[in-house]
Design a protein around this motif. Structure first.
Motif, PDB file in Angstrom:
ATOM      1  N   ALA A 166       0.831  -1.203   0.000  1.00 32.12           N
ATOM      2  CA  ALA A 166       0.000   0.000   0.000  1.00 32.12           C
ATOM      3  C   ALA A 166       0.863   1.249   0.000  1.00 32.12           C
ATOM      4  CB  ALA A 166      -0.921  -0.009   1.222  1.00 32.12           C
ATOM      5  N   LEU A 167       1.966   1.189   0.752  1.00 30.59           N
ATOM      6  CA  LEU A 167       2.876   2.346   0.790  1.00 30.59           C
ATOM      7  C   LEU A 167       3.445   2.630  -0.591  1.00 30.59           C
ATOM      8  CD1 LEU A 167       4.316   4.225   2.843  1.00 30.59           C
ATOM      9  CD2 LEU A 167       6.135   2.559   2.882  1.00 30.59           C
ATOM     10  N   VAL A 168       3.949   1.541  -1.244  1.00 37.66           N
ATOM     11  CA  VAL A 168       4.520   1.716  -2.583  1.00 37.66           C
ATOM     12  C   VAL A 168       3.440   2.196  -3.549  1.00 37.66           C
ATOM     13  CG1 VAL A 168       5.612   0.506  -4.477  1.00 37.66           C
ATOM     14  CG2 VAL A 168       6.304   0.024  -2.156  1.00 37.66           C
ATOM     15  N   GLY A 169       2.252   1.626  -3.437  1.00 41.66           N
ATOM     16  CA  GLY A 169       1.171   2.022  -4.338  1.00 41.66           C
ATOM     17  C   GLY A 169       0.798   3.476  -4.162  1.00 41.66           C
ATOM     18  N   ALA A 170       0.739   3.937  -2.910  1.00 44.76           N
ATOM     19  CA  ALA A 170       0.385   5.342  -2.677  1.00 44.76           C
ATOM     20  C   ALA A 170       1.449   6.265  -3.240  1.00 44.76           C
ATOM     21  CB  ALA A 170       0.210   5.587  -1.181  1.00 44.76           C
ATOM     22  N   ILE A 171       2.712   5.871  -3.089  1.00 40.54           N
ATOM     23  CA  ILE A 171       3.784   6.720  -3.638  1.00 40.54           C
ATOM     24  C   ILE A 171       3.690   6.758  -5.157  1.00 40.54           C
ATOM     25  CG2 ILE A 171       6.268   6.889  -3.915  1.00 40.54           C
ATOM     26  CD1 ILE A 171       6.551   5.788  -1.125  1.00 40.54           C
ATOM     27  N   VAL A 172       3.466   5.581  -5.781  1.00 42.85           N
ATOM     28  CA  VAL A 172       3.392   5.538  -7.242  1.00 42.85           C
ATOM     29  C   VAL A 172       2.202   6.355  -7.739  1.00 42.85           C
ATOM     30  CG1 VAL A 172       2.908   4.005  -9.168  1.00 42.85           C
ATOM     31  CG2 VAL A 172       4.594   3.354  -7.475  1.00 42.85           C
ATOM     32  N   LEU A 173       1.061   6.239  -7.034  1.00 37.88           N
ATOM     33  CA  LEU A 173      -0.141   6.945  -7.489  1.00 37.88           C
ATOM     34  C   LEU A 173       0.011   8.452  -7.360  1.00 37.88           C
ATOM     35  CD1 LEU A 173      -3.172   4.918  -6.186  1.00 37.88           C
ATOM     36  CD2 LEU A 173      -2.558   5.396  -8.528  1.00 37.88           C
ATOM     37  N   SER A 174       0.686   8.902  -6.306  1.00 33.69           N
ATOM     38  CA  SER A 174       0.706  10.342  -6.065  1.00 33.69           C
ATOM     39  C   SER A 174       1.912  11.029  -6.668  1.00 33.69           C
ATOM     40  CB  SER A 174       0.651  10.615  -4.567  1.00 33.69           C
ATOM     41  OG  SER A 174       1.717   9.973  -3.938  1.00 33.69           O
ATOM     42  N   ARG A 175       2.754  10.285  -7.417  1.00 40.14           N
ATOM     43  CA  ARG A 175       3.836  10.970  -8.131  1.00 40.14           C
ATOM     44  C   ARG A 175       3.253  11.748  -9.290  1.00 40.14           C
ATOM     45  NH1 ARG A 175       8.810   7.073  -9.229  1.00 40.14           N
ATOM     46  NH2 ARG A 175       9.326   8.757 -10.639  1.00 40.14           N
ATOM     47  N   LYS A 176       3.845  12.871  -9.561  1.00 36.33           N
ATOM     48  CA  LYS A 176       3.263  13.719 -10.603  1.00 36.33           C
ATOM     49  C   LYS A 176       3.489  13.125 -11.982  1.00 36.33           C
ATOM     50  CE  LYS A 176       2.411  18.315  -9.042  1.00 36.33           C
ATOM     51  NZ  LYS A 176       2.998  18.655  -7.757  1.00 36.33           N
ATOM     52  N   ASN A 177       4.736  12.868 -12.330  1.00 34.57           N
ATOM     53  CA  ASN A 177       5.062  12.303 -13.636  1.00 34.57           C
ATOM     54  C   ASN A 177       6.229  11.359 -13.458  1.00 34.57           C
ATOM     55  OD1 ASN A 177       3.262  13.389 -15.577  1.00 34.57           O
ATOM     56  ND2 ASN A 177       4.250  15.379 -15.254  1.00 34.57           N
ATOM     57  N   PRO A 184       3.127  14.811  -3.457  1.00 29.15           N
ATOM     58  CA  PRO A 184       2.492  15.489  -2.331  1.00 29.15           C
ATOM     59  C   PRO A 184       2.488  14.685  -1.059  1.00 29.15           C
ATOM     60  CG  PRO A 184       0.861  14.724  -3.899  1.00 29.15           C
ATOM     61  CD  PRO A 184       2.185  14.482  -4.522  1.00 29.15           C
ATOM     62  N   ARG A 185       2.629  13.360  -1.149  1.00 26.66           N
ATOM     63  CA  ARG A 185       2.587  12.600   0.089  1.00 26.66           C
ATOM     64  C   ARG A 185       3.979  12.282   0.536  1.00 26.66           C
ATOM     65  NH1 ARG A 185       0.791   7.700   0.824  1.00 26.66           N
ATOM     66  NH2 ARG A 185       0.672   7.998   3.041  1.00 26.66           N
TER      67      ARG A 185
ATOM     68  N   ALA B  79      -4.508   8.834  -2.093  1.00 28.43           N
ATOM     69  CA  ALA B  79      -3.681   8.981  -3.295  1.00 28.43           C
ATOM     70  C   ALA B  79      -4.556   8.994  -4.539  1.00 28.43           C
ATOM     71  CB  ALA B  79      -2.657   7.851  -3.357  1.00 28.43           C
ATOM     72  N   ILE B  80      -5.581   8.117  -4.575  1.00 27.05           N
ATOM     73  CA  ILE B  80      -6.487   8.080  -5.731  1.00 27.05           C
ATOM     74  C   ILE B  80      -7.268   9.382  -5.830  1.00 27.05           C
ATOM     75  CG2 ILE B  80      -8.517   6.951  -6.659  1.00 27.05           C
ATOM     76  CD1 ILE B  80      -7.457   4.352  -5.554  1.00 27.05           C
ATOM     77  N   VAL B  81      -7.755   9.872  -4.676  1.00 24.76           N
ATOM     78  CA  VAL B  81      -8.512  11.123  -4.697  1.00 24.76           C
ATOM     79  C   VAL B  81      -7.645  12.270  -5.183  1.00 24.76           C
ATOM     80  CG1 VAL B  81      -9.654  12.813  -3.230  1.00 24.76           C
ATOM     81  CG2 VAL B  81     -10.154  10.414  -2.955  1.00 24.76           C
ATOM     82  N   LEU B  82      -6.379  12.307  -4.730  1.00 22.99           N
ATOM     83  CA  LEU B  82      -5.473  13.371  -5.174  1.00 22.99           C
ATOM     84  C   LEU B  82      -5.236  13.285  -6.670  1.00 22.99           C
ATOM     85  CD1 LEU B  82      -2.715  13.763  -2.491  1.00 22.99           C
ATOM     86  CD2 LEU B  82      -4.577  15.263  -3.044  1.00 22.99           C
ATOM     87  N   MET B  83      -5.095  12.050  -7.201  1.00 25.69           N
ATOM     88  CA  MET B  83      -4.872  11.897  -8.637  1.00 25.69           C
ATOM     89  C   MET B  83      -6.094  12.353  -9.420  1.00 25.69           C
ATOM     90  SD  MET B  83      -3.493   8.531 -10.524  1.00 25.69           S
ATOM     91  CE  MET B  83      -5.105   7.824 -10.673  1.00 25.69           C
ATOM     92  N   VAL B  84      -7.286  11.977  -8.930  1.00 27.38           N
ATOM     93  CA  VAL B  84      -8.517  12.405  -9.603  1.00 27.38           C
ATOM     94  C   VAL B  84      -8.635  13.917  -9.566  1.00 27.38           C
ATOM     95  CG1 VAL B  84     -11.023  12.376  -9.415  1.00 27.38           C
ATOM     96  CG2 VAL B  84      -9.752  10.272  -9.235  1.00 27.38           C
ATOM     97  N   TYR B  85      -8.292  14.509  -8.399  1.00 24.80           N
ATOM     98  CA  TYR B  85      -8.390  15.963  -8.291  1.00 24.80           C
ATOM     99  C   TYR B  85      -7.414  16.638  -9.231  1.00 24.80           C
ATOM    100  CZ  TYR B  85      -8.165  20.610  -6.342  1.00 24.80           C
ATOM    101  OH  TYR B  85      -8.195  21.959  -6.198  1.00 24.80           O
TER     102      TYR B  85
END
Lengths: 185, 124
Positions: A166-177, A184-185, B79-85
């Motif tokens: 979950a940690l790795v997934g959150a980092i991957v999802l919230s990376r900009k590009n 942001p996280r 993280a999903i919500v931030l990406m959607v936003y």
């Protein structure tokens, strides 16, 4: 029936029951405010009251370790994460008129029907059941550690892998590009 | 203590969370309501574990596991919500209608899978 006759009734509640009732009322009221308030930041702060009230309820049920885990993880990290999420999505600070969606009456009907059905069934089923809170605390840190690392080691380890994923997934999802390190996280 | 007190409190908290999931528009408020529902289940598990005096203390172990899973869920969800936003400029769950069946000229589902679950919850 014999057990019910021997046990104390609703008309003579013990001190723990009165305390639990008061804490439960506070918890439930804070939960209702959480889902109905129109100020988004206030919803997160009322959620703190709800989760803290639940921690006190765990303490009254002699589950001490879970109460402190609740305070640490929920009040300490989950609410902070939610507040960060509200800030990063530029949630309005004041009163926002569109906090509730259009299907609010349907939601109210569904929730009230579910509450009526659940409370009726639960009260009917456990009318004559009593929790014996005497003796040593069943949820002390010693007892919890023993059962967790003696009988539940394999799920515990699997859960640590899940948390890492979950940690790795959150980092991957919230990376900009790709190629950009900042997130942001 | 009477077992009905924690059981009724858990049932009512679950229904409050259910109302929040169905009625809220902001995705983060939906996540808060999901937390309420998870906490109601936790209270049930602890109460029944204390009542049954289980030697394995399965209820308390499951409560700890659910707390950990809820922490993971809130991290991924935010993280999903931030990406959607970031992609849409809004985190309202009832505006994410890319995969709605009523839409005849449905656009290609680009970032929609991330929001599909929340939309399904919001319009259920």
């Amino acid at each position: 029936m014999i057990l019910a006759a021997q046990s104390p009734g609703f008309l003579s509640p013990s001190g723990v029951e009165i305390a639990f009732l008061l804490v439960g009322l506070v918890t439930l009221g804070a939960a209702v405010v959480t889902v109905t308030t129109r100020q988004l930041v206030h919803a997160a702060l009322w959620l703190v009251v709800t989760l803290g009230g639940l921690a006190v309820a765990y303490l009254l049920l002699t589950a001490e370790f879970i109460a402190w885990v609740q305070v640490l993880i929920y009040v300490g990290s989950v609410v902070v994460l939610l507040l960060f999420g509200l800030m990063l999505t530029k949630a309005p600070i004041g009163r926002s008129p569109d906090a509730d969606s259009g299907n609010r009456p349907v939601a109210l009907v569904v929730a009230l029907a579910a509450a009526a059905a659940l409370v009726w069934v639960v009260v009917d089923a456990f009318r004559t059941t009593w929790i014996d809170l005497d003796g040593p605390a069943q949820g002390s840190t010693k007892a919890s550690g023993e059962i967790l690392f003696r009988y539940w080691v394999l799920p515990f380890e699997a859960l640590s892998v899940l948390l890492l994923a979950a940690l790795v997934g959150a980092i991957v999802l919230s990376r900009k590009n790709t190629g950009e390190k900042e997130g942001p996280r | 203590m009477h077992l009905a007190y924690p059981a009724v409190l858990a049932a009512l908290l679950f229904c409050v969370g259910l109302y929040g999931v169905l009625a809220r528009r902001n995705a983060i408020l939906v996540l808060m309501s999901v937390e309420l529902m998870l906490n109601a289940v936790n209270l049930n598990l602890v109460a029944f574990d204390v009542w049954l005096r289980d030697t394995l203390h399965a209820g308390q172990a499951f409560t700890l596991f659910i707390i950990a899973i809820a922490a993971a869920e809130i991290g991924i969800g935010l993280a999903i919500v931030l990406m959607v936003y970031r992609n849409r400029g809004s985190s309202d769950v009832d505006r994410l209608r890319d995969t709605a069946e009523t839409d005849e000229s449905a656009p290609a589902p680009g970032e929609a899978p991330a929001a599909a679950g929340e939309k399904a919850e919001a319009t259920a």
